[in-house]
Design a protein around this motif. Structure first.
Motif, PDB file in Angstrom:
ATOM      1  N   PHE A 186      12.787 -76.375  46.851  1.00 44.20           N
ATOM      2  CA  PHE A 186      12.120 -75.105  47.094  1.00 44.20           C
ATOM      3  C   PHE A 186      12.683 -73.978  46.230  1.00 44.20           C
ATOM      4  N   ASN A 187      13.711 -74.275  45.449  1.00 44.82           N
ATOM      5  CA  ASN A 187      14.269 -73.293  44.526  1.00 44.82           C
ATOM      6  C   ASN A 187      13.334 -73.173  43.319  1.00 44.82           C
ATOM      7  N   PHE A 188      13.117 -71.963  42.850  1.00 44.79           N
ATOM      8  CA  PHE A 188      12.159 -71.737  41.766  1.00 44.79           C
ATOM      9  C   PHE A 188      12.576 -72.364  40.444  1.00 44.79           C
ATOM     10  N   GLU A 189      13.843 -72.766  40.290  1.00 47.66           N
ATOM     11  CA  GLU A 189      14.299 -73.357  39.035  1.00 47.66           C
ATOM     12  C   GLU A 189      14.080 -74.870  38.988  1.00 47.66           C
ATOM     13  N   TRP A 190      13.587 -75.454  40.053  1.00 47.37           N
ATOM     14  CA  TRP A 190      13.355 -76.894  40.102  1.00 47.37           C
ATOM     15  C   TRP A 190      12.192 -77.255  39.191  1.00 47.37           C
ATOM     16  N   ILE A 191      12.379 -78.278  38.374  1.00 48.01           N
ATOM     17  CA  ILE A 191      11.337 -78.742  37.463  1.00 48.01           C
ATOM     18  C   ILE A 191      10.980 -80.168  37.865  1.00 48.01           C
ATOM     19  N   TRP A 192       9.718 -80.379  38.196  1.00 49.53           N
ATOM     20  CA  TRP A 192       9.277 -81.695  38.629  1.00 49.53           C
ATOM     21  C   TRP A 192       8.961 -82.564  37.419  1.00 49.53           C
ATOM     22  N   ASP A 193       9.986 -83.169  36.832  1.00 52.24           N
ATOM     23  CA  ASP A 193       9.757 -84.136  35.767  1.00 52.24           C
ATOM     24  C   ASP A 193       9.771 -85.534  36.381  1.00 52.24           C
ATOM     25  N   MET A 194       9.576 -86.543  35.570  1.00 51.63           N
ATOM     26  CA  MET A 194       9.448 -87.907  36.083  1.00 51.63           C
ATOM     27  C   MET A 194      10.734 -88.384  36.774  1.00 51.63           C
ATOM     28  N   GLY A 195      11.886 -88.008  36.273  1.00 53.90           N
ATOM     29  CA  GLY A 195      13.146 -88.420  36.887  1.00 53.90           C
ATOM     30  C   GLY A 195      13.298 -87.889  38.302  1.00 53.90           C
TER      31      GLY A 195
END
Length: 52
Positions: A4-13
């Motif tokens: 839920f942190n705005f810096e999270w990036i949903w990449d494949m890993g």
């Protein structure tokens, strides 16, 4: 970092890791729930059998 942190990036890993994590937690939760319910049902039965 939390999802839920705005810096999270949903990449494949991250998607694979979080999917595997939640899959494993679900399987463990279902297993624990089954064991607890089965133990409660077995403990509530009064059929005269006594196990030592």
């Amino acid at each position: 970092m939390f999802p839920f942190n705005f810096e999270w990036i949903w990449d494949m890993g991250h998607a694979v890791f979080m999917g595997g994590l939640w899959y494993a937690l679900t399987i463990l939760g279902i297993g624990m729930t089954y064991c607890i319910i089965k133990a409660a049902i077995d403990a509530s039965k009064e059929n005269g059998e006594h196990h030592h």
